[in-house]
Design a protein around this motif. Structure first.
Motif, mmCIF file in Angstrom:
data_model
loop_
_atom_site.group_PDB
_atom_site.id
_atom_site.type_symbol
_atom_site.label_atom_id
_atom_site.label_comp_id
_atom_site.label_asym_id
_atom_site.label_seq_id
_atom_site.Cartn_x
_atom_site.Cartn_y
_atom_site.Cartn_z
ATOM 1 N N GLU A 1 2.371 4.434 -57.020
ATOM 2 C CA GLU A 1 1.069 4.429 -57.697
ATOM 3 C C GLU A 1 -0.065 4.692 -56.709
ATOM 4 O O GLU A 1 -0.112 4.111 -55.626
ATOM 5 C CB GLU A 1 0.863 3.088 -58.390
ATOM 6 N N PHE A 2 -0.996 5.548 -57.098
ATOM 7 C CA PHE A 2 -2.097 5.941 -56.211
ATOM 8 C C PHE A 2 -3.473 5.547 -56.729
ATOM 9 O O PHE A 2 -4.300 5.018 -55.986
ATOM 10 C CB PHE A 2 -2.053 7.459 -55.989
ATOM 11 N N THR A 3 -3.733 5.771 -58.010
ATOM 12 C CA THR A 3 -5.096 5.672 -58.538
ATOM 13 C C THR A 3 -5.678 4.276 -58.373
ATOM 14 O O THR A 3 -6.767 4.113 -57.801
ATOM 15 C CB THR A 3 -5.109 6.073 -60.029
ATOM 16 N N MET A 4 -4.982 3.267 -58.881
ATOM 17 C CA MET A 4 -5.528 1.912 -58.846
ATOM 18 C C MET A 4 -5.641 1.386 -57.421
ATOM 19 O O MET A 4 -6.656 0.794 -57.044
ATOM 20 C CB MET A 4 -4.658 0.977 -59.683
ATOM 21 N N ALA A 5 -4.601 1.621 -56.612
ATOM 22 C CA ALA A 5 -4.637 1.137 -55.233
ATOM 23 C C ALA A 5 -5.752 1.801 -54.443
ATOM 24 O O ALA A 5 -6.423 1.167 -53.621
ATOM 25 C CB ALA A 5 -3.292 1.391 -54.560
ATOM 26 N N SER A 6 -5.973 3.085 -54.700
ATOM 27 C CA SER A 6 -7.014 3.805 -53.973
ATOM 28 C C SER A 6 -8.407 3.333 -54.358
ATOM 29 O O SER A 6 -9.256 3.064 -53.491
ATOM 30 C CB SER A 6 -6.877 5.307 -54.231
ATOM 31 N N LEU A 7 -8.674 3.209 -55.645
ATOM 32 C CA LEU A 7 -10.011 2.816 -56.095
ATOM 33 C C LEU A 7 -10.297 1.341 -55.821
ATOM 34 O O LEU A 7 -11.461 0.965 -55.675
ATOM 35 C CB LEU A 7 -10.170 3.115 -57.585
ATOM 36 N N LEU A 8 -9.255 0.520 -55.738
ATOM 37 C CA LEU A 8 -9.450 -0.873 -55.353
ATOM 38 C C LEU A 8 -9.409 -1.064 -53.832
ATOM 39 O O LEU A 8 -9.543 -2.190 -53.352
ATOM 40 C CB LEU A 8 -8.388 -1.761 -56.011
ATOM 41 N N ASP A 9 -9.200 0.040 -53.110
ATOM 42 C CA ASP A 9 -9.236 0.054 -51.644
ATOM 43 C C ASP A 9 -8.218 -0.909 -51.051
ATOM 44 O O ASP A 9 -8.546 -1.732 -50.194
ATOM 45 C CB ASP A 9 -10.647 -0.292 -51.147
ATOM 46 N N ARG A 10 -6.956 -0.776 -51.495
ATOM 47 C CA ARG A 10 -5.886 -1.612 -50.970
ATOM 48 C C ARG A 10 -4.911 -0.755 -50.167
ATOM 49 O O ARG A 10 -4.699 0.415 -50.490
ATOM 50 C CB ARG A 10 -5.136 -2.342 -52.094
ATOM 51 N N PRO A 11 -4.309 -1.321 -49.116
ATOM 52 C CA PRO A 11 -3.430 -0.553 -48.218
ATOM 53 C C PRO A 11 -2.033 -0.368 -48.796
ATOM 54 O O PRO A 11 -1.036 -0.865 -48.249
ATOM 55 C CB PRO A 11 -3.408 -1.418 -46.956
ATOM 56 N N ALA A 12 -1.927 0.368 -49.883
ATOM 57 C CA ALA A 12 -0.651 0.548 -50.564
ATOM 58 C C ALA A 12 0.034 1.830 -50.101
ATOM 59 O O ALA A 12 -0.544 2.666 -49.400
ATOM 60 C CB ALA A 12 -0.863 0.567 -52.076
ATOM 61 N N PHE A 13 1.279 1.989 -50.534
ATOM 62 C CA PHE A 13 2.089 3.114 -50.090
ATOM 63 C C PHE A 13 1.653 4.429 -50.732
ATOM 64 O O PHE A 13 1.731 5.490 -50.102
ATOM 65 C CB PHE A 13 3.557 2.828 -50.415
ATOM 66 N N VAL B 1 -9.088 4.998 -66.141
ATOM 67 C CA VAL B 1 -9.957 4.302 -67.096
ATOM 68 C C VAL B 1 -9.769 2.797 -66.965
ATOM 69 O O VAL B 1 -10.741 2.029 -66.970
ATOM 70 C CB VAL B 1 -9.661 4.772 -68.536
ATOM 71 N N LEU B 2 -8.518 2.363 -66.831
ATOM 72 C CA LEU B 2 -8.237 0.934 -66.677
ATOM 73 C C LEU B 2 -8.877 0.375 -65.410
ATOM 74 O O LEU B 2 -9.511 -0.685 -65.439
ATOM 75 C CB LEU B 2 -6.728 0.703 -66.638
ATOM 76 N N VAL B 3 -8.742 1.084 -64.297
ATOM 77 C CA VAL B 3 -9.259 0.547 -63.045
ATOM 78 C C VAL B 3 -10.782 0.530 -63.031
ATOM 79 O O VAL B 3 -11.397 -0.388 -62.478
ATOM 80 C CB VAL B 3 -8.686 1.332 -61.843
ATOM 81 N N PHE B 4 -11.429 1.501 -63.663
ATOM 82 C CA PHE B 4 -12.887 1.459 -63.751
ATOM 83 C C PHE B 4 -13.336 0.307 -64.645
ATOM 84 O O PHE B 4 -14.383 -0.310 -64.394
ATOM 85 C CB PHE B 4 -13.432 2.788 -64.278
ATOM 86 N N GLY B 5 -12.555 0.018 -65.679
ATOM 87 C CA GLY B 5 -12.858 -1.149 -66.491
ATOM 88 C C GLY B 5 -12.722 -2.435 -65.703
ATOM 89 O O GLY B 5 -13.555 -3.349 -65.810
ATOM 90 N N TYR B 6 -11.669 -2.524 -64.863
ATOM 91 C CA TYR B 6 -11.505 -3.704 -64.012
ATOM 92 C C TYR B 6 -12.666 -3.852 -63.036
ATOM 93 O O TYR B 6 -13.174 -4.956 -62.815
ATOM 94 C CB TYR B 6 -10.194 -3.604 -63.228
ATOM 95 N N LEU B 7 -13.084 -2.742 -62.447
ATOM 96 C CA LEU B 7 -14.195 -2.795 -61.498
ATOM 97 C C LEU B 7 -15.500 -3.204 -62.194
ATOM 98 O O LEU B 7 -16.353 -3.867 -61.597
ATOM 99 C CB LEU B 7 -14.374 -1.434 -60.821
ATOM 100 N N ARG B 8 -15.639 -2.824 -63.426
ATOM 101 C CA ARG B 8 -16.834 -3.186 -64.184
ATOM 102 C C ARG B 8 -16.831 -4.664 -64.564
ATOM 103 O O ARG B 8 -17.862 -5.338 -64.508
ATOM 104 C CB ARG B 8 -16.894 -2.330 -65.452
ATOM 105 N N ILE B 9 -15.658 -5.179 -64.941
ATOM 106 C CA ILE B 9 -15.566 -6.556 -65.434
ATOM 107 C C ILE B 9 -15.434 -7.559 -64.302
ATOM 108 O O ILE B 9 -16.019 -8.652 -64.348
ATOM 109 C CB ILE B 9 -14.373 -6.686 -66.410
#
Length: 263
Positions: free
Chosen positions: A203-215, A106-114
């Motif tokens: 952490e997976f959700t935020m890194a994945s939806l923001l398309d960042r090369p995280a662990f 929910v937080l990451v979708f809010g970030y993507l919206r804002i």
């Protein structure tokens, strides 16, 4: 007296077996890369994978940045609340607990919206600004753990007496905070930093939806496409976590003596 001791040892043994039997099973399975013989091939494949080094290095750098920003945000806030406005502590605790209530997706979708590329503050327009957004997202996720750890550390010392003693010697607020308060809550800060590091690394959700090369996304990718390498990665991650815990304990030595000396 013997029966309670026997019961305590039995409970501890059950706890150790409960945690370490699955870990041993994972480790044993990771050695079965070659049929009929134990080998470390899965570990060599993982450690020699350029994507492993890139994603782990990225998440480590992001974790360190998150820890620095989190400490600079939480320690002065918790200190000021305890020293000047203790009446607002319930409100601050409620705000810091919100990331546990609101799901990360929910937080990451809010970030993507804002903060999308067409907004007034397009933080997702470039890779650098997206990294900054992800770092602040991790600060938010780790806020409940960092604040609780620091607040507990501050309650264990006499903040008012330390502050008044430092000010009577001519210390300003910056000196009081960084030369008096920080050293006396070092163990609490290290505890919060350790928890923050563990959160960021996995952490997976935020890194994945923001398309960042995280662990975290790398762990999911390997787990979906390989057999033995995910087990090796799990063991490596566990070892790194324990190494951080040992390092935290080593760095935290001498805290009681310093706190007593400061008093």
């Amino acid at each position: 007296m013997k029966r309670p001791r026997l019961g305590s040892w039995l409970i501890m043994l059950v706890g150790v077996l409960y945690f370490f039997i699955p870990l041993w099973g994972t480790f044993e399975f990771s050695l079965r890369y070659r049929r009929g013989v134990y080998s470390l091939d899965a570990y060599w494949i993982v450690l020699n994978d350029p994507q492993f080094r890139a994603t782990f290095g990225y998440s480590t750098a992001l974790a360190l940045a998150t820890i620095v920003v989190g400490v600079l945000l939480v320690v002065p806030t918790a200190y000021w609340v305890q020293l000047r406005v203790p009446a607002v502590r319930p409100l601050v605790e409620f705000v810091t607990l919100l990331p546990l209530v609101i799901p990360a997706i929910v937080l990451v979708f809010g970030y993507l919206r804002i903060y999308n590329s067409s907004s007034l503050l397009p933080l997702t327009a470039t890779e650098t600004t997206t990294d900054v957004l992800l770092m602040f997202s991790y600060v938010t996720l780790s806020l409940p753990y960092m604040y609780r750890a620091v607040d507990t550390g501050l309650r264990a010392i006499d903040v008012r007496t330390l502050t008044e003693a430092a000010q009577s010697l001519g210390a300003g607020w910056r000196t009081v905070l960084f030369r008096v308060i920080f050293p006396n809550v070092r163990v609490a800060i290290l505890s919060g930093a350790f928890l923050t590091f563990a959160i960021v690394i996995g952490e997976f959700t935020m890194a994945s939806l923001l398309d960042r090369p995280a662990f975290g996304p790398y762990l999911q990718l390997i787990g979906a496409n390989r057999a033995y390498e995910p087990s090796a990665l799990a063991v490596i991650t566990f070892a790194i976590t324990w190494a951080c815990l040992v390092l935290m304990q080593l760095l935290g030595r001498g805290q009681p003596g310093q706190a007593a000396g400061a008093r």
